[in-house]
Design an enzyme around this catalytic site. Sequence first.
Site, PDB file in Angstrom:
ATOM      1  N   ASP A 173     -11.388  12.428  25.755  1.00 24.25           N
ATOM      2  CA  ASP A 173     -12.408  12.650  26.766  1.00 24.25           C
ATOM      3  C   ASP A 173     -13.514  13.519  26.121  1.00 24.25           C
ATOM      4  O   ASP A 173     -13.261  14.192  25.113  1.00 24.25           O
ATOM      5  CB  ASP A 173     -11.741  13.377  27.941  1.00 24.25           C
ATOM      6  CG  ASP A 173     -12.720  13.789  29.008  1.00 24.25           C
ATOM      7  OD1 ASP A 173     -13.632  13.000  29.314  1.00 24.25           O
ATOM      8  OD2 ASP A 173     -12.559  14.899  29.543  1.00 24.25           O
TER       9      ASP A 173
ATOM     10  N   ASP B 193     -16.494  15.506  28.046  1.00 23.79           N
ATOM     11  CA  ASP B 193     -16.854  16.738  28.764  1.00 23.79           C
ATOM     12  C   ASP B 193     -15.597  17.560  29.036  1.00 23.79           C
ATOM     13  O   ASP B 193     -14.671  17.088  29.687  1.00 23.79           O
ATOM     14  CB  ASP B 193     -17.538  16.391  30.093  1.00 23.79           C
ATOM     15  CG  ASP B 193     -18.860  15.658  29.880  1.00 23.79           C
ATOM     16  OD1 ASP B 193     -19.762  16.245  29.259  1.00 23.79           O
ATOM     17  OD2 ASP B 193     -18.986  14.500  30.314  1.00 23.79           O
TER      18      ASP B 193
HETATM   19 MG   LIG Z   1     -13.516  15.875  31.064  1.00 22.29          MG
END
Ligand SMILES: [Mg+2]
Length: 267
Positions: A10, A12
Amino acid sequence: MPDANAWILDLDGVLWLGDQPIPGSVGAVRRLEQLGRRVLFLTNNSAATVADYLTKFARIGLAVGGDDLCTSAQAAAMLVRPEERVLVCAGPGVTEAIQNVGAVAVPITATAVADGVLDAVIVGFHREFAYESLLQAFRAIEAGARFIATNDDATYPTPEGPIPGGGSIVAAVEYATGRRATVAGKPFAPIAQLVRDRLGLGGDETAGLTMVGDRPSTDGAMARALGARFALVLSGVTKAGHGPVDPSPDCEELDLEQLVEAEFGRV
Ligand SMILES: [Mg+2]
């Protein structure tokens, strides 16, 4: 050759927060690559274009190719067909993804909307969201357009703390129309298929995949959908000292650097 031992990261809250890389994350990605692991970046953030992302990767010192990035904008575009007219209640990443599948991206302006039948509406995070976007999305869906959301994250982590995410905008359109969106991003089927395609994984082939994320409801559920291990990091929306989370992670570390060290030892 399928990338069965890939690490799916992932962005962010794992690699960066806003424009700031999370300390140690860039070195950890380089180490995974040195160890021969395919690294695939997977984000529910649909606002930016692929070129924007590649520039951002380069700025923090990572050479990432377009094939190494999967976004919820691309996943949403898998749900539209060539030539269809699609209303973009989202950012430039969605416009780009729609055009890449040969469909027509219709901007939120009364004249563009009035120009013909809309086949679908894609709703995603955009800071320009305003009543006019809500109105045009509402009218298109009421008139029969398919309602697609890039993602349903309630919030989005930034260095200044969480801000309302794409899911909050989707919720406004859902409330107005009384319909539920088909969600394309993590942890739903369209983006799972996108990941499988990128990794060359057929059927239910999943051996050795690791999914690293900061949000159990999306990243953890995505790991389960892919048959991957879920590695939770506490550098984003889930904080140290949190209570039970669902799904519960297979491993948990403060950040990506510590996770890679726990897995492969210190350098
Ligand atoms: Mg995230």
